[in-house]
Design an enzyme around this catalytic site. Sequence first.
Site, PDB file in Angstrom:
ATOM      1  N   SER A  20       0.818  -1.232   0.000  1.00  0.00           N
ATOM      2  CA  SER A  20       0.000   0.000   0.000  1.00  0.00           C
ATOM      3  C   SER A  20       0.843   1.269   0.000  1.00  0.00           C
ATOM      4  CB  SER A  20      -0.909   0.006   1.229  1.00  0.00           C
ATOM      5  OG  SER A  20      -1.600   1.243   1.280  1.00  0.00           O
ATOM      6  N   SER A  22      -0.662   4.043   1.035  1.00  0.00           N
ATOM      7  CA  SER A  22      -1.365   4.904   2.000  1.00  0.00           C
ATOM      8  C   SER A  22      -0.450   5.416   3.116  1.00  0.00           C
ATOM      9  CB  SER A  22      -2.576   4.176   2.584  1.00  0.00           C
ATOM     10  OG  SER A  22      -3.565   4.039   1.589  1.00  0.00           O
ATOM     11  N   THR A  67      -8.856  -2.115   4.065  1.00  0.00           N
ATOM     12  CA  THR A  67      -8.797  -2.603   2.693  1.00  0.00           C
ATOM     13  C   THR A  67      -9.192  -4.078   2.659  1.00  0.00           C
ATOM     14  OG1 THR A  67      -7.447  -2.666   0.693  1.00  0.00           O
ATOM     15  CG2 THR A  67      -6.281  -3.052   2.764  1.00  0.00           C
ATOM     16  N   LYS A  71     -13.610  -4.911   4.545  1.00  0.00           N
ATOM     17  CA  LYS A  71     -14.440  -3.696   4.528  1.00  0.00           C
ATOM     18  C   LYS A  71     -15.839  -3.933   5.110  1.00  0.00           C
ATOM     19  CE  LYS A  71     -11.978  -1.366   0.819  1.00  0.00           C
ATOM     20  NZ  LYS A  71     -12.013  -0.680  -0.460  1.00  0.00           N
ATOM     21  N   ASN A  87     -14.464   1.846   4.321  1.00  0.00           N
ATOM     22  CA  ASN A  87     -12.996   1.910   4.174  1.00  0.00           C
ATOM     23  C   ASN A  87     -12.374   2.915   5.140  1.00  0.00           C
ATOM     24  OD1 ASN A  87     -13.913   4.233   2.739  1.00  0.00           O
ATOM     25  ND2 ASN A  87     -11.943   4.341   1.699  1.00  0.00           N
ATOM     26  N   ASP A 103     -14.503   5.488  -0.974  1.00  0.00           N
ATOM     27  CA  ASP A 103     -14.006   4.953  -2.257  1.00  0.00           C
ATOM     28  C   ASP A 103     -14.774   5.523  -3.448  1.00  0.00           C
ATOM     29  OD1 ASP A 103     -11.955   3.315  -1.341  1.00  0.00           O
ATOM     30  OD2 ASP A 103     -13.252   1.566  -1.085  1.00  0.00           O
ATOM     31  N   GLY A 129     -15.454  -6.380 -13.541  1.00  0.00           N
ATOM     32  CA  GLY A 129     -15.086  -6.750 -12.169  1.00  0.00           C
ATOM     33  C   GLY A 129     -16.280  -6.594 -11.253  1.00  0.00           C
ATOM     34  N   GLY A 132     -14.914  -5.993  -4.266  1.00  0.00           N
ATOM     35  CA  GLY A 132     -15.252  -4.929  -3.330  1.00  0.00           C
ATOM     36  C   GLY A 132     -15.233  -3.559  -3.987  1.00  0.00           C
ATOM     37  N   ILE A 218      -8.620   1.171 -12.360  1.00  0.00           N
ATOM     38  CA  ILE A 218      -8.401   1.542 -10.956  1.00  0.00           C
ATOM     39  C   ILE A 218      -7.143   0.876 -10.391  1.00  0.00           C
ATOM     40  CG2 ILE A 218     -10.849   2.038 -10.592  1.00  0.00           C
ATOM     41  CD1 ILE A 218     -10.913  -0.373  -8.691  1.00  0.00           C
ATOM     42  N   TYR A 220      -3.340   0.708  -9.881  1.00  0.00           N
ATOM     43  CA  TYR A 220      -2.346   1.793  -9.976  1.00  0.00           C
ATOM     44  C   TYR A 220      -0.906   1.289  -9.920  1.00  0.00           C
ATOM     45  CZ  TYR A 220      -2.372   1.490  -4.853  1.00  0.00           C
ATOM     46  OH  TYR A 220      -2.323   1.039  -3.568  1.00  0.00           O
TER      47      TYR A 220
HETATM   48  P1  NAP Z   1     -11.453  -8.131  -5.086  1.00  0.00           P
HETATM   49  O1  NAP Z   1     -12.631  -7.853  -4.219  1.00  0.00           O
HETATM   50  O2  NAP Z   1     -10.484  -9.183  -4.709  1.00  0.00           O
HETATM   51  O3  NAP Z   1     -12.002  -8.430  -6.576  1.00  0.00           O
HETATM   52  C1  NAP Z   1     -11.113  -8.837  -7.602  1.00  0.00           C
HETATM   53  C2  NAP Z   1     -11.818  -8.770  -8.949  1.00  0.00           C
HETATM   54  O4  NAP Z   1     -10.892  -9.158  -9.974  1.00  0.00           O
HETATM   55  C3  NAP Z   1     -13.017  -9.721  -9.085  1.00  0.00           C
HETATM   56  O5  NAP Z   1     -13.962  -9.151  -9.935  1.00  0.00           O
HETATM   57  C4  NAP Z   1     -12.361 -10.944  -9.743  1.00  0.00           C
HETATM   58  O6  NAP Z   1     -13.256 -11.770 -10.444  1.00  0.00           O
HETATM   59  C5  NAP Z   1     -11.439 -10.262 -10.719  1.00  0.00           C
HETATM   60  N1  NAP Z   1     -10.360 -11.147 -11.169  1.00  0.00           N
HETATM   61  C6  NAP Z   1      -9.286 -11.562 -10.460  1.00  0.00           C
HETATM   62  N2  NAP Z   1      -8.508 -12.368 -11.226  1.00  0.00           N
HETATM   63  C7  NAP Z   1      -9.128 -12.467 -12.437  1.00  0.00           C
HETATM   64  C8  NAP Z   1      -8.819 -13.152 -13.650  1.00  0.00           C
HETATM   65  N3  NAP Z   1      -7.720 -13.927 -13.780  1.00  0.00           N
HETATM   66  N4  NAP Z   1      -9.665 -13.010 -14.686  1.00  0.00           N
HETATM   67  C9  NAP Z   1     -10.789 -12.238 -14.589  1.00  0.00           C
HETATM   68  N5  NAP Z   1     -11.127 -11.570 -13.462  1.00  0.00           N
HETATM   69  C10 NAP Z   1     -10.294 -11.684 -12.398  1.00  0.00           C
HETATM   70  O7  NAP Z   1     -10.569  -6.806  -5.263  1.00  0.00           O
HETATM   71  P2  NAP Z   1     -11.062  -5.274  -5.245  1.00  0.00           P
HETATM   72  O8  NAP Z   1     -10.903  -4.708  -3.895  1.00  0.00           O
HETATM   73  O9  NAP Z   1     -12.381  -5.184  -5.914  1.00  0.00           O
HETATM   74  O10 NAP Z   1      -9.908  -4.603  -6.135  1.00  0.00           O
HETATM   75  C11 NAP Z   1      -9.866  -4.819  -7.531  1.00  0.00           C
HETATM   76  C12 NAP Z   1      -8.686  -4.040  -8.094  1.00  0.00           C
HETATM   77  O11 NAP Z   1      -8.879  -2.652  -7.859  1.00  0.00           O
HETATM   78  C13 NAP Z   1      -7.344  -4.378  -7.455  1.00  0.00           C
HETATM   79  O12 NAP Z   1      -6.365  -4.340  -8.461  1.00  0.00           O
HETATM   80  C14 NAP Z   1      -7.106  -3.233  -6.463  1.00  0.00           C
HETATM   81  O13 NAP Z   1      -5.728  -2.979  -6.244  1.00  0.00           O
HETATM   82  C15 NAP Z   1      -7.750  -2.083  -7.200  1.00  0.00           C
HETATM   83  N6  NAP Z   1      -8.257  -1.038  -6.291  1.00  0.00           N
HETATM   84  C16 NAP Z   1      -7.800   0.232  -6.483  1.00  0.00           C
HETATM   85  C17 NAP Z   1      -8.273   1.244  -5.669  1.00  0.00           C
HETATM   86  C18 NAP Z   1      -7.760   2.634  -5.881  1.00  0.00           C
HETATM   87  O14 NAP Z   1      -7.923   3.470  -4.983  1.00  0.00           O
HETATM   88  N7  NAP Z   1      -7.209   2.932  -7.031  1.00  0.00           N
HETATM   89  C19 NAP Z   1      -9.202   0.981  -4.651  1.00  0.00           C
HETATM   90  C20 NAP Z   1      -9.667  -0.327  -4.500  1.00  0.00           C
HETATM   91  C21 NAP Z   1      -9.176  -1.323  -5.339  1.00  0.00           C
HETATM   92  P3  NAP Z   1     -14.000 -12.991  -9.676  1.00  0.00           P
HETATM   93  O15 NAP Z   1     -15.143 -12.375  -8.924  1.00  0.00           O
HETATM   94  O16 NAP Z   1     -14.411 -13.884 -10.772  1.00  0.00           O
HETATM   95  O17 NAP Z   1     -12.970 -13.612  -8.762  1.00  0.00           O
END
Ligand code: NAP
Length: 278
Positions: A20, A22, A67, A71, A87, A103, A129, A132, A218, A220
């Site tokens: 992170s 943060s 995170t 959450k 969050n 978020d 996606g 969360g 999203i 980074y």
């Molecule tokens: P999460 O709850 O673990 O969800 C992961 C997502 O990715 C799910 O939709 C999952 O699909 C999909 N996925 C993972 N591997 C895959 C693959 N091989 N093929 C297709 N889909 C795949 O994570 P999250 O918290 O939502 O975060 C998602 C991303 O956003 C991460 O990269 C995180 O770092 C980023 N993020 C960024 C911020 C920001 O402030 N910029 C904030 C939050 C998150 P399934 O449901 O099928 O497993």
Amino acid sequence: MNVTGKTQVLALFGDPVAHSLSPQMQNAWIADHGIDAVYVALPVTGEDAAAFFFGLRSARLKGANITVPHKELAATAAHVTEERVANVLRWEPDGRISAFNTDGKGFLRALDDAAPGWRARVRNVLIIGAGGAAAGLAPTLEQNTAVKQIRIVNRTVGRAEAIVAMLSWGGVGLWQDLPTLFAEADLIINATTLGMSGAPSPPWPVSRCKPSAIVVDIVYRPLETPLLAAARARGLIAVDGLGMLIHQGALSFELWFGIRPDTAKARARLTQILEAET
Ligand code: NAP
């Protein structure tokens, strides 16, 4: 930094947290404003996480960010909240914990910065996606903008259906229909882990996009994901995930300290850290 017995403590709770940005972002703002506080990242793992979050009721922190994957648990453990997924935690003067979610708002502010005028022309949104992050973004977009349709595509269709159930303007899309969905969307958001450093990235059908489409990733790390590189190569507006990280963090800081920190300064500092990694 001079940590004493009076120093206010803030933490990021999640698993994993080592990656992170943060702590760097929040501690720099704390220093900018000469506040006696420290922000640390603390991994919270395993079956006892629920006990940990309820145990926080007897602690006296200043605040916390939460995170993946905690959450929902954090929202449940707070005394006061309107959120299902939180969050941010804030300890009130009477010791009660309030929970918030910054978020979605952080995402909107990042888009306002990077693509001014987007609200006037974005009606059809594609979110890839259903984790969360997507669960936070979709209702925020629906409730705070003039968006008229949100399609959610996810590898596991059931998770996309669960988010769509929270929406009035939502629908589930299928992975194999992505070329058509890319062609229809005004705003395309990657909210999966695809494209993260070390993760695969599929051949996104960016060539099908409208010339006016806005593409957001999203993720980074890296700042320029394969999706964003393809969008930029086509001349589309491409928005990285750093803005969302910074704005959700700035809103957190404001909830804890009542001060709006400098987001442009944070972007310069964090970009330098990310560029040093490549
Ligand atoms: P999460 O709850 O673990 O969800 C992961 C997502 O990715 C799910 O939709 C999952 O699909 C999909 N996925 C993972 N591997 C895959 C693959 N091989 N093929 C297709 N889909 C795949 O994570 P999250 O918290 O939502 O975060 C998602 C991303 O956003 C991460 O990269 C995180 O770092 C980023 N993020 C960024 C911020 C920001 O402030 N910029 C904030 C939050 C998150 P399934 O449901 O099928 O497993």
